[in-house]
Write an enzyme that holds these catalytic residues in place. Structure first.
Site, mmCIF file in Angstrom:
data_model
loop_
_atom_site.group_PDB
_atom_site.id
_atom_site.type_symbol
_atom_site.label_atom_id
_atom_site.label_comp_id
_atom_site.label_asym_id
_atom_site.label_seq_id
_atom_site.Cartn_x
_atom_site.Cartn_y
_atom_site.Cartn_z
ATOM 1 N N HIS A 159 0.818 -3.524 -14.015
ATOM 2 C CA HIS A 159 -0.225 -3.522 -15.038
ATOM 3 C C HIS A 159 -0.063 -2.392 -16.039
ATOM 4 O O HIS A 159 -0.208 -2.608 -17.246
ATOM 5 C CB HIS A 159 -1.606 -3.492 -14.376
ATOM 6 C CG HIS A 159 -1.823 -4.652 -13.461
ATOM 7 N ND1 HIS A 159 -1.969 -5.945 -13.924
ATOM 8 C CD2 HIS A 159 -1.867 -4.726 -12.111
ATOM 9 C CE1 HIS A 159 -2.109 -6.757 -12.895
ATOM 10 N NE2 HIS A 159 -2.047 -6.054 -11.784
ATOM 11 N N GLU A 160 0.258 -1.177 -15.564
ATOM 12 C CA GLU A 160 0.371 -0.059 -16.500
ATOM 13 C C GLU A 160 1.579 -0.184 -17.431
ATOM 14 O O GLU A 160 1.625 0.470 -18.469
ATOM 15 C CB GLU A 160 0.384 1.292 -15.772
ATOM 16 C CG GLU A 160 1.580 1.542 -14.876
ATOM 17 C CD GLU A 160 1.335 1.159 -13.427
ATOM 18 O OE1 GLU A 160 2.120 1.617 -12.579
ATOM 19 O OE2 GLU A 160 0.393 0.413 -13.125
ATOM 20 N N ASP B 280 8.175 -4.358 -9.101
ATOM 21 C CA ASP B 280 7.874 -5.753 -8.765
ATOM 22 C C ASP B 280 9.053 -6.412 -8.071
ATOM 23 O O ASP B 280 8.879 -7.145 -7.103
ATOM 24 C CB ASP B 280 7.516 -6.531 -10.033
ATOM 25 C CG ASP B 280 6.334 -5.928 -10.744
ATOM 26 O OD1 ASP B 280 5.245 -5.870 -10.135
ATOM 27 O OD2 ASP B 280 6.495 -5.486 -11.893
ATOM 28 N N HIS C 48 1.463 -0.369 -4.940
ATOM 29 C CA HIS C 48 1.777 -1.461 -5.867
ATOM 30 C C HIS C 48 1.312 -2.758 -5.218
ATOM 31 O O HIS C 48 1.896 -3.222 -4.252
ATOM 32 C CB HIS C 48 3.278 -1.491 -6.136
ATOM 33 C CG HIS C 48 3.653 -2.413 -7.238
ATOM 34 N ND1 HIS C 48 3.141 -2.276 -8.507
ATOM 35 C CD2 HIS C 48 4.479 -3.479 -7.263
ATOM 36 C CE1 HIS C 48 3.654 -3.230 -9.273
ATOM 37 N NE2 HIS C 48 4.461 -3.965 -8.543
ATOM 38 N N HIS C 49 0.257 -3.334 -5.729
ATOM 39 C CA HIS C 49 -0.438 -4.409 -5.044
ATOM 40 C C HIS C 49 -0.283 -5.746 -5.765
ATOM 41 O O HIS C 49 -0.501 -5.818 -6.978
ATOM 42 C CB HIS C 49 -1.905 -4.035 -4.876
ATOM 43 C CG HIS C 49 -2.039 -2.692 -4.229
ATOM 44 N ND1 HIS C 49 -2.210 -1.532 -4.951
ATOM 45 C CD2 HIS C 49 -1.958 -2.320 -2.934
ATOM 46 C CE1 HIS C 49 -2.257 -0.503 -4.124
ATOM 47 N NE2 HIS C 49 -2.104 -0.949 -2.896
ATOM 48 N N GLU D 38 0.831 -1.203 0.000
ATOM 49 C CA GLU D 38 0.000 0.000 0.000
ATOM 50 C C GLU D 38 0.866 1.255 0.000
ATOM 51 O O GLU D 38 0.574 2.212 -0.720
ATOM 52 C CB GLU D 38 -0.936 -0.010 1.220
ATOM 53 C CG GLU D 38 -1.879 1.162 1.267
ATOM 54 C CD GLU D 38 -2.898 1.204 0.139
ATOM 55 O OE1 GLU D 38 -3.463 2.301 -0.075
ATOM 56 O OE2 GLU D 38 -3.146 0.176 -0.528
#
Length: 102
Positions: free
Chosen positions: A79-80, A88, A61-62, A57
């Protein structure tokens, strides 16, 4: 932290570094960085997830993840960027640290 997708060489190096850092187990699957962490019981697995959730959080970045008793399966990608980025890798490093492996 960069949201630029890692090229093949950078990803290969990062994967080797992650596997050397902890107990191994990181792999690539479906364009994601994946690992299953195994704990002694549900309480430890859930505690790990809680600690990671706070860090994720703060990074905004989840992870994609699931829990089944003492197992936590993690799949990381940005994702983006439509792939794996340094964000990551950093979250994976934090997971290793929190799991007691790194």
């Amino acid at each position: 932290m960069s949201a630029t997708r890692l090229d093949t060489d950078a990803l290969t190096t990062a994967l080797a570094d992650l596997n050397a850092l902890g107990q191994g187990g990181w792999s690539l699957s479906g364009g994601q960085l994946c690992k299953t962490f195994v704990f002694c019981d549900f309480v430890h697995a859930f505690g790990f997830m809680t600690q990671v959730a706070l860090i994720a959080e703060s990074m905004n970045h989840h992870p994609d993840w699931s829990n089944a008793y003492a197992h936590v399966r993690v799949a990381l990608s940005t994702h983006e960027s439509d792939g794996i980025t340094e964000r990551d890798i950093e979250l994976a490093r934090q997971m290793e640290r929190l799991s007691g492996n790194g």
